[in-house]
Scaffold this motif. Structure first.
Motif, PDB file in Angstrom:
ATOM      1  N   LYS A 174       2.450  -3.947  -7.567  1.00  0.00           N
ATOM      2  CA  LYS A 174       1.812  -5.255  -7.641  1.00  0.00           C
ATOM      3  C   LYS A 174       2.728  -5.920  -8.310  1.00  0.00           C
ATOM      4  O   LYS A 174       3.173  -5.703  -9.681  1.00  0.00           O
TER       5      LYS A 174
ATOM      6  N   ASP B 294       0.920  -1.157  -0.176  1.00  0.00           N
ATOM      7  CA  ASP B 294       0.030  -0.070   0.007  1.00  0.00           C
ATOM      8  C   ASP B 294       0.926   1.128  -0.021  1.00  0.00           C
ATOM      9  O   ASP B 294       0.350   2.436   0.549  1.00  0.00           O
TER      10      ASP B 294
ATOM     11  N   SER C   1      -1.220  -1.725  -7.776  1.00  0.00           N
ATOM     12  CA  SER C   1      -2.195  -2.703  -7.145  1.00  0.00           C
ATOM     13  C   SER C   1      -3.361  -2.099  -7.362  1.00  0.00           C
ATOM     14  O   SER C   1      -3.588  -0.748  -6.645  1.00  0.00           O
TER      15      SER C   1
ATOM     16  N   SER D 189      -6.221  -2.823  -5.442  1.00  0.00           N
ATOM     17  CA  SER D 189      -6.744  -2.647  -4.322  1.00  0.00           C
ATOM     18  C   SER D 189      -5.938  -1.972  -3.040  1.00  0.00           C
ATOM     19  O   SER D 189      -6.676  -1.163  -2.498  1.00  0.00           O
TER      20      SER D 189
END
Length: 450
Positions: free
Chosen positions: A437, A381, A430, A432
């Motif tokens: 990623k 993240d 990514s 999400s």
């Protein structure tokens, strides 16, 4: 590919079936021929008896029945005779009101054939032409016959019993083949389990106690290779550790010199201090990698999720300044990865190190099967990487730390390992978590230890 055990079972079973069918066909042919020959031999004997009991006069035939078997008396007894001399016809009582359709034969001529007889039963017939009688019209023809139904019934019973015995023997042989092969391949099955333990890192060598003589040299050579590889790995780990420890002293001296330089040239000293910090971190990472992979077996594969848990614990210690939460989504269908455990630890160590460095608080590891391929993703993240800079992450020959802040040599090592094992690696944002990623794909044809 079909196993050797299955091939042997199929081939041996097919061989037994084929040989049994050929044997049954040959035996049936022999029995039928023997049955036919025995009937013909009996008819020849009956024919001689009838000829001896017969008296051929001028257009008349007399038969002394006292010289013949009693089988010719009961109606439709199954044994018959008939004498033909011109228009004169003499039949056995067993024929009752039936007569045999006889073709007159020349003197000395014989005929053997089958036809329908009394009660529409198949009968075997034998005829012979006798020399002509003086004053008679034509020459006599003597015919004897035997009903085939009774003999065929006996033949069917005998052959049926023989067939039952042969089928029982065949089933026993097939069962014996299966049991013998199963017993013979037990050591191979044990060896298969031993190799599985090697892949999982539960043992260091193959046990030779129950290995068959045919494959014992292979097992011994494999153990020697494992020992040699293990020694090489241990030597490499020691050399790596010695090199890293050996660099610490020169590094400490250089730090002292940089501190002295800082009094005269602060800017140059700051630049050198930054480079020395990077060297120090690299040394610490290599020492951590040596501690992780140094005691691994040379044949071990990476076990999921045990080895990933171990890596995440190590990464938590390396990046202790932040609290990173490692989340897992791992399918039970993937118990291990078909790559060498040491290479796998280095591969995932670099990926997790990079993700931990840039993650704010979460790193997500997902592993699942898709159409037989193993799919692996590692997401964080963190701030991520701009799409235009993604191709630079694994560029060879350059310090990517200088091009993309924070994503450095580790990802280049990742690419090297992926090329070695023919794994597909790609980078994207990514969806999400918003950070980087990494997607790894292990093709389904990858099996065993590379």
């Amino acid at each position: 590919m079909m196993s050797i055990k299955t091939k042997l079972t199929l081939w041996l079973t097919a061989l037994v079936l084929l040989s049994s069918l050929i044997g049954l066909g040959f035996i049936e042919s022999m029995l039928r021929q023997a049955f036919h020959d025995s009937i013909i031999d009996r008819l020849h004997e009956d024919l001689e008896q009838v000829i001896l009991a017969s008296d051929f006069g001028h257009n008349e035939v007399l038969v002394d029945k006292s010289q013949l078997s009693g089988f010719y008396n009961p109606a439709y007894s199954g044994r018959y005779y008939q004498l033909n001399l011109g228009d004169v016809e003499v039949r056995s009582r067993s024929l009752w009101d039936k007569h045999l359709d006889i073709t007159p034969l020349a003197p000395g001529e014989s005929r053997v054939w089958q036809a329908k007889g009394p009660q529409h039963h198949d009968i075997q017939l034998l005829s012979r032409g006798l020399p002509a009688i003086a004053g008679a019209h034509g020459n006599p023809t003597v015919t004897v016959a035997q009903d085939l139904s009774i003999g065929r019934k006996v033949f069917t019973e005998v052959y049926g019993a023989k067939l039952t015995v042969n089928l029982t023997t065949l089933l026993v042989m097939i069962l014996g083949i299966f049991l013998i092969l199963r017993q013979s391949f037990k050591p191979v099955t044990k060896m298969k389990h031993a190799l599985a333990k090697l892949r999982e890192g539960q043992s260091s060598s193959l046990s030779l106690a129950s290995v068959p003589a045919e494959i014992k040299p292979l097992a011994e050579t494999y153990n020697e290779l494992l020992e040699y590889t293990s020694n090489q790995i241990q030597r490499s780990r020691n050399n790596l550790g010695n090199l890293s420890h050996g660099l610490k002293t020169p590094l400490a001296v250089m730090r002292q010199q940089v501190e002295v330089l800082g009094l005269k040239d602060p800017e140059t000293a700051a630049a050198l201090e930054q480079q020395l910090d990077q060297i120090h971190k690299m040394i610490e990472r290599k020492l951590a990698a040596a501690r992780i992979t140094g005691d691994m077996l040379p044949a071990a594969q990476m076990v999921i999720p045990r080895d990933l848990d171990s890596l995440c614990v190590t990464m938590g210690k390396i990046h202790h300044q932040k609290q990173v939460n490692y989340k897992f989504d791992i399918s039970e269908q993937v118990p291990r990865l078909p790559i060498h455990r040491e290479d796998g630890m280095e591969l995932f160590g670099n990926l997790l190190d990079n993700a931990s460095k840039w993650a704010n608080e979460t790193v997500l590891i997902r592993i699942w099967l898709q159409q037989g391929d193993i799919q692996i993703t590692i997401e964080d993240d963190g701030p991520g990487v701009p799409p235009t800079d993604l191709p630079k992450l694994t560029r060879r020959g350059k310090r990517l730390d200088e091009e993309v802040a924070g994503h450095g040599l580790g990802l280049s090592i990742v690419k090297d390992i992926c090329e070695q094992y023919q794994l597909q690696v790609s980078f994207e944002r990514s969806p999400s978590l918003g950070g980087l990623k990494v997607l790894l794909q292990v093709p389904k044809h990858k099996e065993g230890i590379v």
